[in-house]
Write an enzyme that holds these catalytic residues in place. Structure first.
Site, PDB file in Angstrom:
ATOM      1  N   ALA A  13     101.038  42.120 -58.937  1.00  0.00           N
ATOM      2  CA  ALA A  13     102.396  42.674 -59.057  1.00  0.00           C
ATOM      3  C   ALA A  13     102.514  43.734 -60.148  1.00  0.00           C
ATOM      4  O   ALA A  13     103.374  44.619 -60.087  1.00  0.00           O
ATOM      5  CB  ALA A  13     103.374  41.529 -59.314  1.00  0.00           C
ATOM      6  N   HIS A 112      97.994  37.816 -49.535  1.00  0.00           N
ATOM      7  CA  HIS A 112      99.227  37.008 -49.556  1.00  0.00           C
ATOM      8  C   HIS A 112     100.216  37.499 -48.517  1.00  0.00           C
ATOM      9  O   HIS A 112     101.408  37.214 -48.596  1.00  0.00           O
ATOM     10  CB  HIS A 112      99.862  37.009 -50.967  1.00  0.00           C
ATOM     11  N   SER A 187      97.873  38.418 -63.367  1.00  0.00           N
ATOM     12  CA  SER A 187      97.648  37.426 -64.437  1.00  0.00           C
ATOM     13  C   SER A 187      96.447  36.541 -64.097  1.00  0.00           C
ATOM     14  O   SER A 187      96.057  35.684 -64.892  1.00  0.00           O
ATOM     15  CB  SER A 187      98.913  36.570 -64.630  1.00  0.00           C
TER      16      SER A 187
HETATM   17  N1  APR Z   1     100.920  47.755 -67.044  1.00  0.00           N
HETATM   18  C1  APR Z   1     100.032  46.780 -67.349  1.00  0.00           C
HETATM   19  N2  APR Z   1     100.216  45.468 -67.011  1.00  0.00           N
HETATM   20  C2  APR Z   1     101.361  45.152 -66.351  1.00  0.00           C
HETATM   21  C3  APR Z   1     102.342  46.116 -66.013  1.00  0.00           C
HETATM   22  C4  APR Z   1     102.069  47.481 -66.388  1.00  0.00           C
HETATM   23  N3  APR Z   1     102.931  48.466 -66.092  1.00  0.00           N
HETATM   24  N4  APR Z   1     103.372  45.480 -65.374  1.00  0.00           N
HETATM   25  C5  APR Z   1     103.041  44.173 -65.324  1.00  0.00           C
HETATM   26  N5  APR Z   1     101.836  43.974 -65.899  1.00  0.00           N
HETATM   27  C6  APR Z   1     101.084  42.711 -65.993  1.00  0.00           C
HETATM   28  C7  APR Z   1     101.862  41.547 -66.563  1.00  0.00           C
HETATM   29  O1  APR Z   1     101.671  41.473 -67.958  1.00  0.00           O
HETATM   30  C8  APR Z   1     101.243  40.349 -65.841  1.00  0.00           C
HETATM   31  O2  APR Z   1     100.209  39.759 -66.611  1.00  0.00           O
HETATM   32  O3  APR Z   1     100.806  42.345 -64.646  1.00  0.00           O
HETATM   33  C9  APR Z   1     100.630  40.931 -64.571  1.00  0.00           C
HETATM   34  C10 APR Z   1     101.329  40.436 -63.312  1.00  0.00           C
HETATM   35  O4  APR Z   1     101.028  39.064 -63.180  1.00  0.00           O
HETATM   36  P1  APR Z   1     101.931  38.160 -62.215  1.00  0.00           P
HETATM   37  O5  APR Z   1     103.372  38.487 -62.466  1.00  0.00           O
HETATM   38  O6  APR Z   1     101.465  36.755 -62.367  1.00  0.00           O
HETATM   39  O7  APR Z   1     101.623  38.706 -60.752  1.00  0.00           O
HETATM   40  P2  APR Z   1     100.381  38.318 -59.838  1.00  0.00           P
HETATM   41  O8  APR Z   1      99.179  38.012 -60.680  1.00  0.00           O
HETATM   42  O9  APR Z   1     100.281  39.378 -58.816  1.00  0.00           O
HETATM   43  O10 APR Z   1     100.869  36.945 -59.121  1.00  0.00           O
HETATM   44  C11 APR Z   1      99.993  36.400 -58.175  1.00  0.00           C
HETATM   45  O11 APR Z   1     101.638  34.719 -57.654  1.00  0.00           O
HETATM   46  O12 APR Z   1     103.846  34.216 -57.234  1.00  0.00           O
HETATM   47  C12 APR Z   1     102.625  34.426 -56.651  1.00  0.00           C
HETATM   48  O13 APR Z   1     102.222  35.176 -54.493  1.00  0.00           O
HETATM   49  C13 APR Z   1     102.694  35.608 -55.728  1.00  0.00           C
HETATM   50  O14 APR Z   1     101.037  37.315 -55.328  1.00  0.00           O
HETATM   51  C14 APR Z   1     101.736  36.596 -56.342  1.00  0.00           C
HETATM   52  C15 APR Z   1     100.790  35.703 -57.111  1.00  0.00           C
END
Ligand code: APR
Ligand code: ZN
Length: 243
Positions: A13, A112, A187
């Site tokens: 994300a 996903h 993450s």
């Molecule tokens: N630059 C650098 N890092 C960023 C930025 C940015 N502009 N914006 C967000 N982040 C980092 C955040 O610090 C966070 O650690 O991106 C990471 C996003 O992690 P999550 O919110 O956990 O998203 P993701 O890892 O894709 O989640 C995985 O969880 O809820 C489920 O199915 C859903 O696909 C999703 C899965």
């Protein structure tokens, strides 16, 4: 990046936040701000509770995905592909922005699923989400499948649902078959997808993590990049393509 012949990228994300789509666990994340929401969107609750479905359809209608544009980071991955260096993009995102940016659909593995399609939980019929949302606008709160009357949901993988085995095995192949694995904006806390880092490492690839916050794989990464993704990724790809 300069030495890598085949780069497999895993996006989360965080690559889409600059496009106006909130992430889940970052400081402004959906689950960070509303922990109960994550519990609500399990497949069991969705199928059992019409109130959960009503809420979900409201959120789909109001989703920032419909007005989001790909950003510099999505476009940098298109450049990497056009430079012949990209093995695959494994994305946990369901926003379709990689394809919107010009990434070859055959190179984008949506582990996903996708929010751009609706699917019937009974007969598996699929319909573009843009064709279902007008029913919500017209006042339906829980639109049944037009073919069988079953419960409709978005074609995303909810907690409790299993991933598409074909997509997952293609993602594992892409993890095995690269000499550099770059995890961007994730993450790395949701399995089985986070485990692709180990798949790549055990196949001899190097691991780079581009993420503002720490992840469980930081200590096995060859490099960590904490800069904002929209700045870091174009720089990394320029270096690669110059190679
Ligand atoms: N630059 C650098 N890092 C960023 C930025 C940015 N502009 N914006 C967000 N982040 C980092 C955040 O610090 C966070 O650690 O991106 C990471 C996003 O992690 P999550 O919110 O956990 O998203 P993701 O890892 O894709 O989640 C995985 O969880 O809820 C489920 O199915 C859903 O696909 C999703 C899965
Ligand atoms: Zn149906």
């Amino acid at each position: 990046m300069r030495e890598a012949g085949a780069v497999t990228v895993l996006t989360g994300a965080g690559i889409s936040t600059e496009s106006g789509i909130p992430d889940f666990r970052g400081p402004q994340g959906l689950w960070t701000r509303n922990p109960a929401a994550q519990a609500m969107f399990t497949i069991e609750n969705y199928l059992a509770d019409p109130e959960v479905r009503r809420r979900a359809w409201e959120m789909r209608l109001a989703s920032p995905v419909w007005s989001a544009e790909p950003n510099r980071a999505h476009r940098a991955l298109v450049a990497l592909e056009r430079a012949g260096r990209l093995r695959a993009i494994v994305t946990q995102n369901t926003d379709g922005l990689h394809q919107e940016a010009g990434s070859g659909p055959e190179r984008v593995l949506e582990v996903h699923g996708t929010a751009r399609w609706a699917m019937c939980t009974d007969c598996d019929d699929r319909t573009p989400m843009r064709e279902v949302l007008p029913r919500i606008e017209a006042g339906e709160t829980d639109p049944p499948c037009r073919d069988c009357g079953g419960v409709l949901k978005s074609a995303t993988v909810s907690f409790g649902q299993s991933l598409d085995p074909e997509v997952l095995s293609a993602a594992i192949d892409a993890g095995r078959d690269c000499d550099l694995f770059v995890a961007i904006g994730t993450s790395l806390t949701v399995h089985p997808v986070a485990g692709l880092c180990e798949v790549a490492l055990s196949a001899g690839a190097r691991l780079v993590i581009v993420n503002a916050e720490p992840t469980p794989y930081d200590d096995v990464a060859d490099a960590l990049v904490r800069d904002p993704i929209g700045e870091a990724l174009p720089r990394l790809v320029d270096a690669a393509a110059l190679g």
